[in-house]
Enzyme design. Structure first.
Site, PDB file in Angstrom:
ATOM      1  CD  GLU A 225      -2.901  -1.424   2.183  1.00  0.00           C
ATOM      2  OE1 GLU A 225      -3.037  -0.502   3.005  1.00  0.00           O
ATOM      3  OE2 GLU A 225      -3.476  -2.528   2.290  1.00  0.00           O
TER       4      GLU A 225
ATOM      5  CG  HIS B   3     -14.972  -7.880   7.660  1.00  0.00           C
ATOM      6  ND1 HIS B   3     -14.669  -7.049   8.707  1.00  0.00           N
ATOM      7  CD2 HIS B   3     -13.922  -7.801   6.806  1.00  0.00           C
ATOM      8  CE1 HIS B   3     -13.486  -6.476   8.500  1.00  0.00           C
ATOM      9  NE2 HIS B   3     -13.016  -6.917   7.346  1.00  0.00           N
ATOM     10  CG  HIS B   4     -13.686 -14.230   8.785  1.00  0.00           C
ATOM     11  ND1 HIS B   4     -13.603 -15.495   8.228  1.00  0.00           N
ATOM     12  CD2 HIS B   4     -14.817 -14.223   9.532  1.00  0.00           C
ATOM     13  CE1 HIS B   4     -14.655 -16.213   8.620  1.00  0.00           C
ATOM     14  NE2 HIS B   4     -15.410 -15.468   9.406  1.00  0.00           N
ATOM     15  CD  GLU B   5      -8.524  -6.858   9.845  1.00  0.00           C
ATOM     16  OE1 GLU B   5      -8.900  -6.259   8.835  1.00  0.00           O
ATOM     17  OE2 GLU B   5      -7.377  -7.361   9.949  1.00  0.00           O
TER      18      GLU B   5
ATOM     19  CG  HIS C  42      -9.348  -5.828   1.824  1.00  0.00           C
ATOM     20  ND1 HIS C  42      -9.444  -4.461   1.709  1.00  0.00           N
ATOM     21  CD2 HIS C  42     -10.216  -6.345   0.920  1.00  0.00           C
ATOM     22  CE1 HIS C  42     -10.344  -4.156   0.794  1.00  0.00           C
ATOM     23  NE2 HIS C  42     -10.831  -5.282   0.297  1.00  0.00           N
ATOM     24  CD  GLU C  43      -5.508  -5.178   4.996  1.00  0.00           C
ATOM     25  OE1 GLU C  43      -5.961  -4.172   4.448  1.00  0.00           O
ATOM     26  OE2 GLU C  43      -6.239  -6.010   5.571  1.00  0.00           O
TER      27      GLU C  43
ATOM     28  CD  GLU D   1      -6.683  -3.124   0.713  1.00  0.00           C
ATOM     29  OE1 GLU D   1      -7.209  -2.061   1.024  1.00  0.00           O
ATOM     30  OE2 GLU D   1      -6.102  -3.863   1.539  1.00  0.00           O
TER      31      GLU D   1
ATOM     32  CD  GLU E  41      -7.906   0.716   3.106  1.00  0.00           C
ATOM     33  OE1 GLU E  41      -8.823   0.210   3.763  1.00  0.00           O
ATOM     34  OE2 GLU E  41      -6.762   0.223   3.048  1.00  0.00           O
TER      35      GLU E  41
END
Ligand code: NOJ
Ligand code: CA
Length: 702
Positions: A199, A401-403, A481-482, A500, A506
């Site tokens: 990023e 969603h799983h963060e 993501h990440e 992502e 964002e």
């Protein structure tokens, strides 16, 4: 008598002296001869040409295995090493010679369950080169090269053999990509091995000044030849980044494990493909399926449950700090708020509602609290049963969603239960997150010791894929993501639906700096070459921190936001702004409602890296086409030839373009929406404002 002895001694010495000189001369003679003939006769070169003959890879064994590539006679990659180095075995490299070659040609096509195009053609020539050594152990390996009309891929194939048995540890991959001219080249790149993973803002410079970079690494020569180095089918191996040795020699720089080893394998293995996409212009890089073609065929028996589509979500509110992930007064993920989003989604034709922050673990410093995330327990104000029943009635799915905050052991323990819960409630898609600094993924090893890994090292490459394979068992698609960068694995595991892996929208909420105007004009030629991106386009309110050049906020016009839906490919696209911002501008919102996310065909029409891009895509099983065009800070007019349209069809072009005085700084919303009847013989002039764009729907009229 004495005279005679002296004379004979003298002649004897003279004789010896002559012999010595003769010997030395001989040696020098053979040495010189050797030097002259060795490159001609001892080193072996084999060539592989692309089907159209323009790209030629030459593989050679002069001292070390090496290769170079030309495109229409121009040097694309100059003499570059090949080889692997091991911890406990001698290297595959120095002293190996070419002992056999095997050739093959392929001309076939295959179909995708979803993608930029339904049918992908795979036409290439292949050569498998065996390198051998006279020593007894670790004395043979293959390099398989494929030459396509749009580039080259190669990989190492190391068979089980004496000296290479059991567990094998790679300590260095010797692969190089030497550029023909580092000084005059222009490259677009992000640094590797940094805390912010992928990023970063893209840098533009010549290659001479770079150190370590991520791939896809894209550059061009003054001739206009464009090249992008990446990899395909990254499975059970470390991600490859590039490090510049002296003078334009880019070397494979594999991301290590926490113990310093680069790759751990069992004997008998192949590496990912190293890819070099080559084109005489910038858009040629975009019209290439080389990376997908180098991946294995789909391994999922049934793909009917994998659903491309559009979604909204309880998301932007958290990023602009109106709501919170954690519990309390401003908690975003409540039952009533989710239902409100479901109403909105149903009303405007969206398939899903993403909800972040519904599960226990977000309170406090969630970024550093991966240990406490619970993947099955909801906060009290989020009623799973009620919400999913409501969604079912409305024809809208909850998106899970799983963060993990990078605590992958905590996630692993709960992963299956988390998926089972979602499956029970009809969830078909889960967004995962691995927010943690580069090198700070936390895992607990077999001995209970905490280790910190990179997002792109072999451990995480395997962890991400494990997640995809587990999800498939529950008929769930994953949007990571990440992530680890994409390498085309969506072909093999089509439930890896997006990811992502670059600065997304964002950053326009809280990034300082936010994404600059050139960002979306660089992404197609760099990050997007690897695969779909969940950029989350569609910001309609640019002024949440006030307009002007100096506030950290989206630096684009509204028309450019619409263009992103066509330009930045993803089979799932978010309309990321708040419902009220869409309802305040329904005419512009119509384009987001109309644009599909699954395509029959895609064509990059025109563009230059970091300047502008125009993409045309045909809707799946339809005659309709869509165009997205956007520019960097430079306002410009592009002429769009409509020769991609069906020749026997009349179209209504529904055009959304920047108004006359539009500009990203203080007039981002001025937009002209107009209709025109057109055919394939027409052209459209598209004036793009500074950081502006245009989005067009071509609706078939007959
Ligand atoms: C980073 C992701 O990119 C973003 O979309 C998400 O909202 C946060 N992590 C929280 O999971
Ligand atoms: Ca992110």
């Amino acid at each position: 008598m004495q005279v005679a002895v002296i004379t004979s001694h003298f002649f004897m010495l003279l004789n010896i002296a002559i012999k010595v000189v003769e010997n030395e001369m001989n040696k020098i003679f053979w040495l010189l001869l050797g030097c002259l003939i060795s490159p001609l006769s001892l080193a072996k070169t084999v060539d592989l040409a692309s089907p159209d003959g323009k790209i030629v890879v030459s593989i050679n064994d002069d001292k070390v295995p090496n290769y170079h590539i030309t495109m229409a006679g121009e040097k694309a990659i100059t003499k570059s090493r090949l080889g692997l180095r091991f911890k406990k075995a001698a290297e595959l490299g120095e002293g190996f010679t070419i002992t056999s070659v095997k050739r093959e040609s392929v001309d076939t096509s295959w179909q995708q369950p979803w993608g930029e195009r339904k049918t992908v053609n795979d036409k290439h020539n292949e050569i498998t080169v065996t390198f051998s050594h006279t020593r007894e152990k670790a004395n043979s390996f293959n390099v398989r090269f494929r030459a396509f009309n749009d580039g080259v891929g190669f990989r190492y194939e190391v068979a089980k053999q004496a000296g290479l048995v059991g567990n094998i540890e790679i300590t260095n991959e010797l692969t190089e990509f030497a550029v023909a001219d580092a000084k005059t080249s222009t490259a677009w790149w992000i640094p590797s091995r940094g805390w912010n993973r992928y990023e970063y803002l893209y840098q533009t410079s010549n290659i001479e000044t770079i150190d370590r970079v991520h791939t896809p690494f894209t550059f061009k020569y003054p001739s206009g030849l464009h090249i992008s180095i990446h990899e395909a089918a990254l499975v059970d191996y470390a991600g490859m980044t590039l490090q510049q040795l002296r003078g334009g020699i880019l070397k494979a720089d594999l991301t290590p494990w926490s113990d310093g080893i680069l790759v751990k394998k069992k004997a008998g293995f192949t590496t990912p493909w190293r890819t070099i996409q080559i084109s005489k212009n910038a858009v040629g890089l975009l019209n290439s399926d080389l990376i997908l073609n180098l991946n294995e065929a789909n391994k999922l028996e049934d793909t009917s449950w994998i659903e491309p589509g559009k979604y909204v979500g309880i998301w932007w509110g958290m990023h602009v700090a109106e709501t919170t992930w954690g519990s309390g007064d401003k908690h975003g993920a409540t039952t009533s708020e989710t239902k409100r989003y479901m109403d909105f989604a149903a009303k405007y034709g969206f398939d899903g509602v993403l909800v972040e922050g519904w599960n226990i673990g977000w309170d406090g410093d969630w970024y550093h609290n991966g240990d406490v995330f619970n993947f099955t327990k909801a906060y009290d104000d989020f009623d799973f049963e009620d919400i999913t029943a409501y969604g079912h009635q409305k024809g809208v799915r909850l998106i899970g969603h799983h963060e993990t905050s990078g605590n992958v052991t905590n996630y692993r323990k709960q992963m299956n239960d988390g998926f089972a819960l979602y499956k029970k409630h009809g969830v078909r898609q889960v967004k995962t997150g691995y927010v943690a600094d580069g090198g700070k993924i936390k895992r607990i090893d077999e001995q209970g010791i905490v280790r910190y890994e990179w997002h792109d090292g072999q451990f995480m490459v395997n962890e991400y894929l494990h997640n995809i394979k587990q999800a498939a068992k529950y008929q769930i698609s994953i949007n990571t993501h990440e992530p680890i960068k994409d390498t085309g694995l969506r072909r093999t595991y089509p439930n890896w639906i997006s990811r992502e892996g670059a600065r997304g929208q964002e950053y326009n909420a809280w990034g300082s700096p936010p994404n600059p105007p050139e960002h979306a004009a660089i992404l197609p030629f760099t990050r997007m070459l690897s695969g779909p991106m969940d950029f989350t386009p569609g910001t309609f309110n640019m002024g949440f921190k006030g307009l002007g050049a100096n506030s950290d906020r989206p630096q684009t016009t509204l028309a450019k936001q619409l263009a992103l839906y066509v330009v930045l490919y993803s089979p799932i696209q978010m309309a990321s702004d708040l419902p009220r911002n869409y309802e305040a501008n329904l005419p512009a919102f119509q384009f987001i409602r109309d644009v599909p996310t699954d395509w029959q065909e895609s064509k990059a029409i025109a563009g230059e890296v970091g300047e502008y891009i125009a993409f045309a895509r045909q809707a799946l099983d339809s005659k309709d086409w869509f165009v997205g065009a956007l520019t960097d800070e430079q306002a410009r007019t592009i002429t769009l030839k409509l020769d991609f349209l069906d020749e026997s069809t009349r179209y209504q072009a529904q055009i959304y373009r920047d108004g006359e005085k539009a500009n990203w700084i203080d007039n981002p919303y001025e937009m002209i929406i107009e209709q025109k009847e057109v055919t394939y013989q027409d052209s459209l002039e598209l004036p793009l404002a500074t950081s502006g764009g245009a989005a067009i729907r071509f609706k078939a009229l007959n």
